[in-house]
Design an enzyme around this catalytic site. Structure first.
Site, PDB file in Angstrom:
ATOM      1  N   PHE A   1      -7.607  19.637 -24.999  1.00 61.10           N
ATOM      2  CA  PHE A   1      -8.149  18.238 -25.279  1.00 61.10           C
ATOM      3  C   PHE A   1      -9.666  18.354 -24.448  1.00 61.10           C
ATOM      4  O   PHE A   1      -9.696  19.134 -23.503  1.00 61.10           O
ATOM      5  CB  PHE A   1      -7.443  16.926 -24.815  1.00 61.10           C
ATOM      6  CG  PHE A   1      -8.187  15.673 -25.199  1.00 61.10           C
ATOM      7  CD1 PHE A   1      -8.422  15.386 -26.412  1.00 61.10           C
ATOM      8  CD2 PHE A   1      -8.305  14.827 -23.839  1.00 61.10           C
ATOM      9  CE1 PHE A   1      -8.877  14.260 -26.548  1.00 61.10           C
ATOM     10  CE2 PHE A   1      -9.076  13.792 -24.306  1.00 61.10           C
ATOM     11  CZ  PHE A   1      -9.099  13.238 -25.522  1.00 61.10           C
ATOM     12  N   ASP A   2     -10.563  17.500 -24.858  1.00 58.08           N
ATOM     13  CA  ASP A   2     -11.919  17.497 -24.233  1.00 58.08           C
ATOM     14  C   ASP A   2     -11.898  17.375 -22.837  1.00 58.08           C
ATOM     15  O   ASP A   2     -12.517  18.240 -21.894  1.00 58.08           O
ATOM     16  CB  ASP A   2     -12.876  16.903 -25.009  1.00 58.08           C
ATOM     17  CG  ASP A   2     -12.481  15.345 -25.166  1.00 58.08           C
ATOM     18  OD1 ASP A   2     -11.332  14.837 -25.011  1.00 58.08           O
ATOM     19  OD2 ASP A   2     -13.425  14.761 -25.244  1.00 58.08           O
TER      20      ASP A   2
ATOM     21  N   HIS B   1     -20.399  13.477 -26.085  1.00 57.08           N
ATOM     22  CA  HIS B   1     -20.151  12.519 -27.433  1.00 57.08           C
ATOM     23  C   HIS B   1     -20.113  11.208 -27.140  1.00 57.08           C
ATOM     24  O   HIS B   1     -20.292  10.196 -27.847  1.00 57.08           O
ATOM     25  CB  HIS B   1     -18.728  13.179 -28.287  1.00 57.08           C
ATOM     26  CG  HIS B   1     -17.643  12.813 -27.396  1.00 57.08           C
ATOM     27  ND1 HIS B   1     -17.433  13.571 -26.202  1.00 57.08           N
ATOM     28  CD2 HIS B   1     -16.458  12.050 -27.414  1.00 57.08           C
ATOM     29  CE1 HIS B   1     -16.204  13.330 -25.622  1.00 57.08           C
ATOM     30  NE2 HIS B   1     -15.612  12.433 -26.536  1.00 57.08           N
TER      31      HIS B   1
ATOM     32  N   TYR C   1       0.833  -1.162  -0.023  1.00 53.58           N
ATOM     33  CA  TYR C   1       0.119   0.164   0.043  1.00 53.58           C
ATOM     34  C   TYR C   1       0.852   1.412   0.098  1.00 53.58           C
ATOM     35  O   TYR C   1       0.797   2.092  -0.687  1.00 53.58           O
ATOM     36  CB  TYR C   1      -0.733  -0.108   1.244  1.00 53.58           C
ATOM     37  CG  TYR C   1      -2.093   0.967   1.051  1.00 53.58           C
ATOM     38  CD1 TYR C   1      -3.226   0.675   0.658  1.00 53.58           C
ATOM     39  CD2 TYR C   1      -1.643   2.345   1.574  1.00 53.58           C
ATOM     40  CE1 TYR C   1      -4.256   1.752   0.758  1.00 53.58           C
ATOM     41  CE2 TYR C   1      -2.976   3.216   1.551  1.00 53.58           C
ATOM     42  CZ  TYR C   1      -3.716   2.996   0.901  1.00 53.58           C
ATOM     43  OH  TYR C   1      -5.049   3.937   0.881  1.00 53.58           O
TER      44      TYR C   1
ATOM     45  N   ASP D   1       0.438  19.187 -21.243  1.00 58.48           N
ATOM     46  CA  ASP D   1      -0.476  17.986 -21.232  1.00 58.48           C
ATOM     47  C   ASP D   1       0.263  17.059 -22.259  1.00 58.48           C
ATOM     48  O   ASP D   1       0.280  17.146 -23.410  1.00 58.48           O
ATOM     49  CB  ASP D   1      -2.065  18.498 -21.949  1.00 58.48           C
ATOM     50  CG  ASP D   1      -2.569  17.099 -21.982  1.00 58.48           C
ATOM     51  OD1 ASP D   1      -2.459  16.026 -21.901  1.00 58.48           O
ATOM     52  OD2 ASP D   1      -3.918  17.393 -22.517  1.00 58.48           O
TER      53      ASP D   1
ATOM     54  N   ALA E   1       0.494  13.545 -23.123  1.00 64.22           N
ATOM     55  CA  ALA E   1       0.166  12.222 -23.470  1.00 64.22           C
ATOM     56  C   ALA E   1       0.969  11.528 -24.479  1.00 64.22           C
ATOM     57  O   ALA E   1       1.119  10.536 -24.583  1.00 64.22           O
ATOM     58  CB  ALA E   1      -1.468  12.293 -23.960  1.00 64.22           C
TER      59      ALA E   1
ATOM     60  N   LYS F   1      -0.887   6.277 -23.743  1.00 64.00           N
ATOM     61  CA  LYS F   1      -0.613   6.698 -24.994  1.00 64.00           C
ATOM     62  C   LYS F   1       0.825   6.554 -25.163  1.00 64.00           C
ATOM     63  O   LYS F   1       1.263   5.395 -25.348  1.00 64.00           O
ATOM     64  CB  LYS F   1      -0.891   8.280 -25.145  1.00 64.00           C
ATOM     65  CG  LYS F   1      -2.281   8.593 -25.590  1.00 64.00           C
ATOM     66  CD  LYS F   1      -3.015   8.711 -24.390  1.00 64.00           C
ATOM     67  CE  LYS F   1      -4.536   9.245 -24.923  1.00 64.00           C
ATOM     68  NZ  LYS F   1      -5.310   9.381 -23.664  1.00 64.00           N
TER      69      LYS F   1
HETATM   70  N1  F0G Z   1      -4.691  14.848 -22.645  1.00 65.58           N
HETATM   71  C1  F0G Z   1      -4.801  14.375 -24.246  1.00 65.58           C
HETATM   72  C2  F0G Z   1      -4.048  15.139 -25.024  1.00 65.58           C
HETATM   73  C3  F0G Z   1      -5.573  13.338 -24.559  1.00 65.58           C
HETATM   74  O1  F0G Z   1      -5.527  12.976 -25.877  1.00 65.58           O
HETATM   75  C4  F0G Z   1      -6.128  12.775 -23.552  1.00 65.58           C
HETATM   76  C5  F0G Z   1      -7.071  11.469 -23.835  1.00 65.58           C
HETATM   77  C6  F0G Z   1      -6.100  12.995 -22.402  1.00 65.58           C
HETATM   78  C7  F0G Z   1      -5.423  13.877 -21.672  1.00 65.58           C
HETATM   79  C8  F0G Z   1      -6.841  12.162 -21.138  1.00 65.58           C
HETATM   80  O2  F0G Z   1      -6.262  11.231 -20.804  1.00 65.58           O
HETATM   81  O3  F0G Z   1      -7.743   9.192 -21.528  1.00 65.58           O
HETATM   82  O4  F0G Z   1      -5.981   8.864 -19.863  1.00 65.58           O
HETATM   83  O5  F0G Z   1      -8.065  10.118 -18.999  1.00 65.58           O
HETATM   84  N2  F0G Z   1      -7.410  10.966 -25.124  1.00 65.58           N
HETATM   85  C9  F0G Z   1      -7.836   9.763 -25.511  1.00 65.58           C
HETATM   86  C10 F0G Z   1      -8.016   9.841 -26.918  1.00 65.58           C
HETATM   87  C11 F0G Z   1      -9.106   9.440 -24.627  1.00 65.58           C
HETATM   88  O6  F0G Z   1      -8.747   9.099 -27.622  1.00 65.58           O
HETATM   89  O7  F0G Z   1      -7.436  10.714 -27.731  1.00 65.58           O
HETATM   90  P1  F0G Z   1      -7.408   9.896 -20.324  1.00 65.58           P
END
Ligand code: F0G
Length: 458
Positions: free
Chosen positions: A124-125, A450, A72, A215, A217, A258
């Site tokens: 990103f969304d 979406h 833990y 950010d 990823a 990613k």
């Molecule tokens: N930032 C970026 C640039 C992303 O592309 C994503 C996720 C996230 C943050 C959020 O990360 O999914 O681990 O919570 N992108 C995926 C996509 C979902 O299909 O582009 P997460």
């Protein structure tokens, strides 16, 4: 003869996928209310919905899973990951989280308050969602070239530094908790940000005393593009480029699903001890104790190994060449796509593909449905459905680009699969003028609609 390009790995384990008939797919997509998220994965032949968590782990990553320490507190897996993050990314502090948006949730809980402004490059969304959920505003400062799919620019993820400075100048410092730079920029088409631009952002941020958060990823794919496109970087290793990139950030959020090639996981990394301590409280509340934060020990081990493999040149070359292979096949068929090609996906320009459909009928989603019907290929809409409604006016937001994203999972499909996808889309392109009706919304969630939206044919 010059030797042709070949993948930098071979296949040790396979998973069966099944083709279906058009009649079956007609039925399934109707039952899914024309929302591809609602399909069962067995109803999909080639799944290009996302590159997130869908990659194939290596033999070394699976070996690391066996060595996970599930304690833990103070697990050796935590320290293995901490050391790897410090070595490759250069941050002294880190917090594990279960995925990228969880990292955003934790960090933004410590930094963002109602009325704040968060400038960045096409957030990103989930990033935008976490900003707007806190009644703050995301201001897009991406360069204009990003929104024209026919303009060739090597770094379409770049921030327009004048736009950024205008935002910083016109708001009090207390209202701007940080600038977020998404590398690569997913929403503008998996497009990279140049080192020069990252440096420029940091200089302006320092001038106004504002933090920079990456950010991250797809940071390794961004580094590959810097190496292959930016003057002065051809001779540098990916790791050297990565280290310089992150030297221009005060903190980072990471979706490890990613570029770190794991199926689940994320983290926050930072330089500031006080911020680390503040964020730790939220991490413990939302994710778990700070030495596991939503991840198993075995998953932290696989992630540490994935960060190493994901920042190897040969792997990145294989990866990005496959994306370009699909892009070139589509270009040969005359299909309009965002150029230059992105790092993780090919983005099809649905406005140019289906110009006769009104934007109110969701061109990119209509195209995604048609591609699924044609060949059982699942892509994803990056357009008006994803852009959602304005939180204040509740009007639909129609973004500059209506895109169908064909996202390539890492180390999963062969180029034969890419040929299949390209041919299926070329067939749709050939009959594009017969697609005279788009889609309409019949049900939607109040935020991030979406994923769950229900649609019907117009
Ligand atoms: N930032 C970026 C640039 C992303 O592309 C994503 C996720 C996230 C943050 C959020 O990360 O999914 O681990 O919570 N992108 C995926 C996509 C979902 O299909 O582009 P997460």
């Amino acid at each position: 003869m010059e030797l042709p390009f070949a993948e930098s790995y071979k296949i040790k384990m396979v998973e069966t996928i099944r083709r279906s008939t058009r009649e079956e797919r007609e039925e399934w997509i109707k039952d899914a209310h024309y929302n591809l998220f609602k399909l069962k994965s067995e109803q999909v032949f080639i799944d290009l919905l996302t590159d997130s968590g869908t990659g194939a782990m290596s033999d070394k990553q699976w070996s690391e899973m066996m060595l996970g320490d599930e304690s833990y507190a103070g697990a050796s897996s935590y320290f293995k990951l901490k050391d790897t993050i410090s070595e490759i990314l250069g941050f002294p502090y880190f917090l594990p989280t279960h995925q990228g948006r969880a990292a955003e949730n934790v960090l933004f809980s410590a930094l963002v308050k109602a009325g704040d402004i968060v400038p960045g490059n096409s957030h990103f969304d989930t990033t935008k969602g976490h900003i707007e959920f806190r009644k703050a505003k995301a201001v897009d400062c991406t360069i204009d070239e990003a929104f024209n799919t026919t303009v060739l620019h090597p770094f379409k993820g770049n921030i327009n530094l004048d736009k950024l400075e205008d935002v910083l100048k016109s708001h009090p410092k207390e209202k701007i908790p940080f600038i977020v730079v998404t590398i690569t920029c997913n929403s503008s088409g998996g497009q990279p940000v140049s080192m020069e631009n990252l440096r420029g952002v940091k200089q302006i941020a320092d001038k106004y005393g504002i933090m920079v958060v990456f950010d991250s990823a797809r940071f390794a794919e961004n580094a590959y593009f810097i190496k292959t496109r930016e003057q002065g970087y051809a001779g540098k290793s990916i790791r050297e480029i990565v280290a310089e990139m992150f030297s221009y950030a005060d903190a980072m959020t990471m979706s490890s699903k990613k570029d770190a090639i794991v199926n689940m996981g994320g983290f926050i990394a930072l330089r500031d001890k006080a911020l680390f301590e503040k964020a730790s409280v939220f991490n413990i509340m939302f994710e778990g104790y700070i030495t596991y934060g939503g991840m198993s020990g075995r998953d932290m081990n696989a992630l540490a190994q994935g960060l190493r493999e994901g920042t190897e040149f040969d792997y990145l070359e294989t990866r990005i060449s496959q994306v370009a292979y699909l892009g070139n096949r589509l270009v040969d068929f005359g299909v309009p796509v965002q150029q230059p090609f992105g790092g993780h996906a090919i983005f099809v320009d649905a406005k140019r593909f289906l110009p006769h459909l009104p934007k109110e009928q969701f061109q990119a989603q209509t195209l995604a449905v048609e591609l699924y019907l044609e060949g059982g290929v699942r892509g994803v809409e990056i357009g008006a459905l994803l852009a959602d409604r304005d939180p204040e006016t509740r009007e639909n937001r129609f973004p500059a680009l209506e895109l169908l994203r064909l996202t390539i999972p890492r180390r999963v499909y062969t180029n034969n699969h890419m040929d299949y996808v390209a041919t299926a889309l070329a067939n749709v392109f050939e009959r594009r003028n017969s697609i005279i009706k788009g889609l309409k919304i019949t049900g939607e969630a109040p935020i991030m609609r979406h994923f769950t939206v229900d649609l019907a044919r117009e």
